[in-house]
Design a protein around this motif. Structure first.
Motif, mmCIF file in Angstrom:
data_model
loop_
_atom_site.group_PDB
_atom_site.id
_atom_site.type_symbol
_atom_site.label_atom_id
_atom_site.label_comp_id
_atom_site.label_asym_id
_atom_site.label_seq_id
_atom_site.Cartn_x
_atom_site.Cartn_y
_atom_site.Cartn_z
ATOM 1 N N ASP A 218 -16.071 6.694 -2.770
ATOM 2 C CA ASP A 218 -14.653 6.240 -2.526
ATOM 3 C C ASP A 218 -14.642 4.708 -2.390
ATOM 4 O O ASP A 218 -15.356 4.346 -1.886
ATOM 5 N N LEU A 219 -13.361 4.109 -2.839
ATOM 6 C CA LEU A 219 -13.318 2.664 -2.861
ATOM 7 C C LEU A 219 -12.106 2.377 -1.794
ATOM 8 O O LEU A 219 -10.965 2.871 -2.209
ATOM 9 N N VAL A 220 -12.346 1.412 -0.875
ATOM 10 C CA VAL A 220 -10.875 0.817 -0.223
ATOM 11 C C VAL A 220 -10.761 -0.504 -0.629
ATOM 12 O O VAL A 220 -11.471 -1.167 -0.700
ATOM 13 N N VAL A 221 -9.549 -0.604 -1.099
ATOM 14 C CA VAL A 221 -9.046 -1.669 -1.704
ATOM 15 C C VAL A 221 -7.961 -2.284 -0.811
ATOM 16 O O VAL A 221 -6.871 -1.751 -0.663
ATOM 17 N N ASN A 222 -7.939 -3.845 -0.565
ATOM 18 C CA ASN A 222 -7.012 -4.466 0.140
ATOM 19 C C ASN A 222 -5.984 -4.871 -0.867
ATOM 20 O O ASN A 222 -6.163 -5.359 -1.820
ATOM 21 N N ILE A 223 -4.707 -4.800 -0.389
ATOM 22 C CA ILE A 223 -3.670 -5.273 -1.283
ATOM 23 C C ILE A 223 -2.705 -5.896 -0.347
ATOM 24 O O ILE A 223 -1.993 -5.227 0.676
ATOM 25 N N ALA A 224 -2.499 -7.090 -0.682
ATOM 26 C CA ALA A 224 -1.514 -8.061 -0.051
ATOM 27 C C ALA A 224 -0.317 -8.723 -0.766
ATOM 28 O O ALA A 224 0.581 -9.321 -0.242
#
Length: 327
Positions: A218-224
């Motif tokens: 699993d990869l947690v990706v930050n998106i702003a």
């Protein structure tokens, strides 16, 4: 040298540590101000002086020279991190150094002061047996992965996958400034209206590897921004069937590792060992109270050079595998 890195905590065997050799200047231009907007607020004006009087804006690109003292101290700290890792039996790889004659990076659309491969966590993402070169958010870093080519080529020769995400043109209109413009207080300098350019193609994917936390499968990706979202779309399609993507929205402006690092089932060097900046004694005490072994390391001038020592490192070989922690 078989590439294998799935998480942030299993035993670390091989790592790339960046280099600050010939880090002489920053260019204050649109991509720099958008990326370092928080550092550019009043408390850091002694690092990045104002370009214009309050209430006005400037379209000029201004080169900000870095004092020799700061660079000397940074180099001392980076080499101290290298020595610490080697003392822990970690194999350390180093990028090629920036030649003193290479002062500027130039494309069809813009030019900027080139910077050395210091914050290598940003310019690539390692997922399992694959290294992915990521599209930069700073113009000055456009060709930065070139300094790591010999390292990536060595892993490729041993069977690793090697991919490159699409490179943006990075005209003014490529950037989504909405996150910066919505933050309390805004940037220290007004963000000018984007200038038209013959190579405008609209918003483009821009994204750094430090916006991703790796948790086995699993990869947690930050998106702003929309730039991040487009890059995450590419990553999700590229890794389809091998990894699951979980999107975290606006956890930070860009790099998720500036806000969150997983501490379980272990830590970044080994399951019971963590490196901590010696300027953060309270953090060290908290970790020790939770039965972690803390190794203090020195790192000064984090704001000036845009990253901590986690940013200086790129994990290449860890003992962990594609574990499923979320099913």
């Amino acid at each position: 040298m078989t590439l294998n890195s799935y998480d942030e905590w299993s035993r670390l065997n091989e790592v790339v540590v960046g280099t600050a050799t010939n880090y002489t200047a920053h260019d204050r231009e649109l991509s720099f101000d958008l990326f370092f907007h928080d550092n550019l607020k009043g408390r850091s004006e002694w690092y990045y002086p104002r370009l214009a009087a309050a209430g006005t804006q400037t379209d000029a690109r201004v080169r900000h020279r870095i004092k020799d003292r700061y660079l000397d101290e940074l180099n001392e700290d980076v080499e101290g991190i290298v020595d610490t890792l080697r003392a822990l039996d970690v194999t350390v790889h180093r990028p090629m150094t920036l030649d003193v004659s290479s002062v500027e990076v130039r494309t069809l659309a813009w030019s900027a002061a080139v910077v050395p491969p210091l914050n290598v966590r940003d310019i690539a993402l390692v997922v399992g047996d694959e290294v992915i070169e990521t599209p930069p958010m700073l113009r000055s870093r456009y060709f930065e992965t070139q300094f790591l080519k010999p390292i990536f080529a060595s892993y490729f020769g041993e069977g690793a996958r090697w991919s490159v995400m699409p490179r943006p043109l990075m005209t003014d209109r490529s950037f989504d400034p909405s996150y910066v413009l919505s933050t309390t207080g805004g940037p220290i300098e007004p963000i000018r209206h984007p200038r038209a350019h013959p190579y405008d193609v609209g918003l483009e994917m821009m994204w750094d590897g430090a916006q991703c936390l790796r948790l086995g499968r699993d990869l947690v990706v930050n998106i702003a921004t929309e730039n991040h979202a487009m890059a995450c779309d590419w990553l999700e399609r590229h890794l389809n069937g091998r990894f699951r993507i979980h999107r975290a929205y606006k956890l930070s402006d860009s790099h998720i590792d500036s806000m969150v690092l997983p501490l379980a089932p272990g830590l970044s060097v080994a399951p019971d060992l963590v490196l901590v900046n010696d300027a953060c004694p309270e953090l060290a005490r908290i970790l020790e109270r939770n039965r972690f072994q803390v190794v203090p390391v020195r790192h000064r001038h984090r704001r000036l050079f845009g990253g901590g020592f986690h940013c200086f490192t790129l994990d290449m070989v860890r003992e962990g595998g594609p574990e499923d922690y979320f099913s």
